[in-house]
Enzyme design. Structure first.
Site, PDB file in Angstrom:
ATOM      1  N   HIS A 262      -1.707  -4.741   1.618  1.00 48.17           N
ATOM      2  CA  HIS A 262      -2.041  -3.421   2.168  1.00 48.17           C
ATOM      3  C   HIS A 262      -1.526  -3.354   3.596  1.00 48.17           C
ATOM      4  CE1 HIS A 262      -4.354   0.154   3.268  1.00 48.17           C
ATOM      5  NE2 HIS A 262      -4.520   0.335   1.982  1.00 48.17           N
ATOM      6  N   ASP A 316      -6.187  -0.823  -5.990  1.00 49.48           N
ATOM      7  CA  ASP A 316      -5.576  -0.617  -7.313  1.00 49.48           C
ATOM      8  C   ASP A 316      -5.757  -1.799  -8.259  1.00 49.48           C
ATOM      9  OD1 ASP A 316      -3.184   1.158  -5.521  1.00 49.48           O
ATOM     10  OD2 ASP A 316      -4.453   2.006  -7.077  1.00 49.48           O
TER      11      ASP A 316
HETATM   12  C1  SDX Z   1      -2.538   2.177  -1.928  1.00 47.37           C
HETATM   13  O1  SDX Z   1      -2.089   3.260   2.820  1.00 47.37           O
HETATM   14  C2  SDX Z   1      -3.127   3.337   2.086  1.00 47.37           C
HETATM   15  O2  SDX Z   1      -4.223   3.423   2.552  1.00 47.37           O
HETATM   16  C3  SDX Z   1      -2.823   3.305   0.600  1.00 47.37           C
HETATM   17  C4  SDX Z   1      -4.060   3.271  -0.287  1.00 47.37           C
HETATM   18  C5  SDX Z   1      -4.857   4.554  -0.206  1.00 47.37           C
HETATM   19  O3  SDX Z   1      -6.048   4.516  -0.498  1.00 47.37           O
HETATM   20  O4  SDX Z   1      -4.203   5.608   0.006  1.00 47.37           O
HETATM   21  O5  SDX Z   1      -4.880   2.187   0.097  1.00 47.37           O
HETATM   22  C6  SDX Z   1      -3.682   3.116  -1.739  1.00 47.37           C
HETATM   23  O6  SDX Z   1      -1.397   2.594  -1.894  1.00 47.37           O
HETATM   24  C7  SDX Z   1      -2.834   0.715  -2.115  1.00 47.37           C
HETATM   25  C8  SDX Z   1      -1.538  -0.147  -2.223  1.00 47.37           C
HETATM   26  C9  SDX Z   1      -1.061  -0.099  -3.688  1.00 47.37           C
HETATM   27  N1  SDX Z   1       0.255  -0.736  -3.811  1.00 47.37           N
HETATM   28  C10 SDX Z   1       0.432  -1.949  -4.379  1.00 47.37           C
HETATM   29  O7  SDX Z   1      -0.496  -2.647  -4.793  1.00 47.37           O
HETATM   30  C11 SDX Z   1       1.878  -2.385  -4.488  1.00 47.37           C
HETATM   31  C12 SDX Z   1       2.025  -3.845  -4.016  1.00 47.37           C
HETATM   32  N2  SDX Z   1       1.731  -3.885  -2.566  1.00 47.37           N
HETATM   33  C13 SDX Z   1       2.877  -3.866  -1.691  1.00 47.37           C
HETATM   34  O8  SDX Z   1       3.951  -3.072  -2.100  1.00 47.37           O
HETATM   35  C14 SDX Z   1       2.495  -3.765  -0.220  1.00 47.37           C
HETATM   36  O9  SDX Z   1       1.463  -4.630   0.004  1.00 47.37           O
HETATM   37  C15 SDX Z   1       2.162  -2.424   0.371  1.00 47.37           C
HETATM   38  C16 SDX Z   1       3.210  -1.398   0.120  1.00 47.37           C
HETATM   39  C17 SDX Z   1       0.872  -1.934  -0.156  1.00 47.37           C
HETATM   40  C18 SDX Z   1       2.022  -2.619   1.886  1.00 47.37           C
HETATM   41  O10 SDX Z   1       3.232  -3.038   2.314  1.00 47.37           O
HETATM   42  P1  SDX Z   1       3.590  -3.254   3.867  1.00 47.37           P
HETATM   43  O11 SDX Z   1       2.427  -3.084   4.739  1.00 47.37           O
HETATM   44  O12 SDX Z   1       4.792  -2.435   4.172  1.00 47.37           O
HETATM   45  O13 SDX Z   1       3.902  -4.754   3.882  1.00 47.37           O
HETATM   46  P2  SDX Z   1       5.324  -5.348   3.691  1.00 47.37           P
HETATM   47  O14 SDX Z   1       5.954  -4.794   2.453  1.00 47.37           O
HETATM   48  O15 SDX Z   1       6.052  -5.207   4.988  1.00 47.37           O
HETATM   49  O16 SDX Z   1       4.983  -6.865   3.417  1.00 47.37           O
HETATM   50  C19 SDX Z   1       4.653  -7.727   4.493  1.00 47.37           C
HETATM   51  C20 SDX Z   1       4.843  -9.100   3.911  1.00 47.37           C
HETATM   52  C21 SDX Z   1       6.204  -9.247   3.230  1.00 47.37           C
HETATM   53  O17 SDX Z   1       6.541 -10.620   3.259  1.00 47.37           O
HETATM   54  P3  SDX Z   1       7.670 -11.131   4.354  1.00 47.37           P
HETATM   55  O18 SDX Z   1       8.936 -10.358   4.025  1.00 47.37           O
HETATM   56  O19 SDX Z   1       7.101 -10.766   5.710  1.00 47.37           O
HETATM   57  O20 SDX Z   1       7.777 -12.592   4.100  1.00 47.37           O
HETATM   58  O21 SDX Z   1       3.869  -9.318   2.873  1.00 47.37           O
HETATM   59  C22 SDX Z   1       4.534  -9.477   1.627  1.00 47.37           C
HETATM   60  C23 SDX Z   1       5.933  -8.887   1.796  1.00 47.37           C
HETATM   61  O22 SDX Z   1       6.829  -9.448   0.879  1.00 47.37           O
HETATM   62  N3  SDX Z   1       3.780  -8.699   0.637  1.00 47.37           N
HETATM   63  C24 SDX Z   1       3.619  -9.073  -0.618  1.00 47.37           C
HETATM   64  C25 SDX Z   1       2.842  -8.075  -1.210  1.00 47.37           C
HETATM   65  N4  SDX Z   1       2.564  -7.117  -0.317  1.00 47.37           N
HETATM   66  C26 SDX Z   1       3.147  -7.520   0.839  1.00 47.37           C
HETATM   67  N5  SDX Z   1       4.065 -10.149  -1.289  1.00 47.37           N
HETATM   68  C27 SDX Z   1       3.722 -10.231  -2.591  1.00 47.37           C
HETATM   69  N6  SDX Z   1       2.974  -9.313  -3.246  1.00 47.37           N
HETATM   70  C28 SDX Z   1       2.516  -8.228  -2.577  1.00 47.37           C
HETATM   71  N7  SDX Z   1       1.776  -7.320  -3.229  1.00 47.37           N
END
Ligand code: SDX
Length: 380
Positions: A262, A316
């Site tokens: 998140h 989720d």
């Molecule tokens: C919702 O914003 C909100 O409030 C949203 C929400 C709401 O109520 O409206 O809470 C609802 O959208 C919840 C999120 C649902 N999405 C998912 O579950 C999809 C999987 N999650 C990711 O796509 C991700 O965690 C996000 C999009 C939710 C957040 O991404 P960020 O903050 O942009 O983080 P990032 O992509 O920059 O990741 C930072 C690091 C990365 O690693 P490095 O490149 O730094 O080594 O964390 C890793 C990412 O690869 N990472 C994950 C991960 N989420 C982040 N690695 C593996 N699995 C994951 N799920």
């Protein structure tokens, strides 16, 4: 023109608005709606009371709440022309595309834009909260070749939606659990779909177009679409024995694991905690989901692997297990998220109108200047 601010991809950490609607402390896992903790609201409130709180910044009195509920009940039906339009949608279309189209179509019937009139705002709030569930349920039946079910005025908001989905009256505990799911999904500060709603609202277009923008944004798998992806992932993993290898493969391929991580929460999403409890309540009454133990193992393995990076289960991760037990098809999980989030989108729409300034950020230009126009015949 250079700007004083540093460019942050995805506007990470950049305030896009000043808002008093909700608050998140991502380090401590705190979520408040108008200052009230989500755990309190989930236990003691109802979705329509929460919607009123979010939109009008006060807990309604008994008469205000009864009037609000009655107005919504009286606006649940949709125009036959919208139903006829939905009959032309391909049955293979995604329900979020159907919802985005029908939400925008509402604007054709209520396009008077009197954004400075409180009664116009109230009417738009009532119509959208009332009609979005009806449209979601209607498309679900029509795509199977069936006639949609008319709302049942003897049922409350949550029970009526479950009724319109199956034409069966739900058990009280099912309605209560679904109503709590709506409360949990109603609002969440400056998430992508809310921000999209605000940008659209800032041009002073009609609220139906604002909702259509937000629905389209929520549909993405990185946002609201993750709940549907989580169930597909659990089914793909299949058994507890495959969890570790699945996670190892995701790590190796730098593939994000759905339902985890998140932008704000760096601990387990407080909504995930409550949703897990609701799932367990349902499992006690109706039997456990075959993939629940896989989900528990997956959460353990991901936490071990990514916990130090602040990656934990989000809203989720468990919601789909609740919805599936309630008999909801998985491609409707995100429309359920939309039904709830309409309350938050409307709250931010109304708040934005009060202090409106059209969103128009700048950019850091990375292109070139003074390029010649090369005639077609001279191009390689
Ligand atoms: C919702 O914003 C909100 O409030 C949203 C929400 C709401 O109520 O409206 O809470 C609802 O959208 C919840 C999120 C649902 N999405 C998912 O579950 C999809 C999987 N999650 C990711 O796509 C991700 O965690 C996000 C999009 C939710 C957040 O991404 P960020 O903050 O942009 O983080 P990032 O992509 O920059 O990741 C930072 C690091 C990365 O690693 P490095 O490149 O730094 O080594 O964390 C890793 C990412 O690869 N990472 C994950 C991960 N989420 C982040 N690695 C593996 N699995 C994951 N799920």
């Amino acid at each position: 023109m250079t700007t004083g601010c540093e460019f942050k991809p995805g506007l990470e950490g950049i305030p896009a608005a000043q808002s008093s609607i909700s608050f998140v402390d991502g380090k401590q896992g705190i979520l408040e709606y108008r200052g009230i903790r989500i755990e309190e609201l989930a236990k003691k409130s109802s979705f329509l009371e929460v919607a009123y709180l979010l939109i009008w910044n006060k807990l309604p009195t008994d008469s205000e709440l009864e009037q609000f509920k009655s107005d919504i009940l009286n606006h649940r039906r949709i125009k036959y022309r919208i139903r006829d339009m939905m009959k032309c949608f391909p049955e293979t279309g995604h329900p979020m595309d159907a919802l985005q189209t029908s939400a925008a179509a509402l604007g054709l019937f209520y396009s008077r834009r009197a954004l400075d009139k409180p009664d116009y705002i109230y009417d738009a709030v009532v119509r959208l909260l009332a009609k979005i569930p009806t449209m979601v349920a209607a498309f679900n039946l029509m795509r199977e070749g069936n006639d949609p079910v008319q709302p049942n005025d003897s049922l409350d908001y949550a029970a009526n939606f479950l009724y319109m989905m199956t034409e069966k009256r739900p058990h009280d505990y099912q309605s209560k659990i679904f109503d709590t799911c709506l409360t949990l999904h109603a609002e969440h500060t400056m998430n992508a779909s809310t921000f999209s709603a605000m940008v659209t609202a800032s041009t002073l277009t009609d609220p139906y177009a604002v909702m259509a923008s937000a629905v389209g944004t929520l549909a993405g798998p990185l946002h609201g679409g993750a709940n549907e992806e989580v169930l597909l992932m659990l089914e793909q993993i299949g058994s507890i024995d495959n969890v570790q290898s699945y996670v190892d493969e995701c790590v190796a391929n730098k593939q994000k694991i759905m339902g985890f991580g998140h932008r704000v929460y760096k601990v387990k999403d407080p909504r995930a905690v409550i949703l897990q409890g609701l799932a367990e309540q349902l499992f006690e009454l109706e039997g456990e989901d075959p993939y629940y133990k896989v989900a528990l193992e997956l959460e353990k393995v991901v936490e071990a692997k990514y916990g130090q990076k602040g990656i934990y289960a989000n809203v989720d991760f468990y919601s789909g297990l609740v919805y599936r037990k309630l008999g909801i098809p998985s491609d409707l999980f995100t429309p359920l998220f939309a039904i709830a989030r309409v309350a938050g989108w409307l709250a931010h729409w109304k708040e934005q109108l009060g202090v409106n300034r059209i969103f128009r950020p700048t950019q850091q230009y990375t292109g070139v200047h003074d390029q010649p126009y090369i005639p077609l015949e001279e191009r390689m």
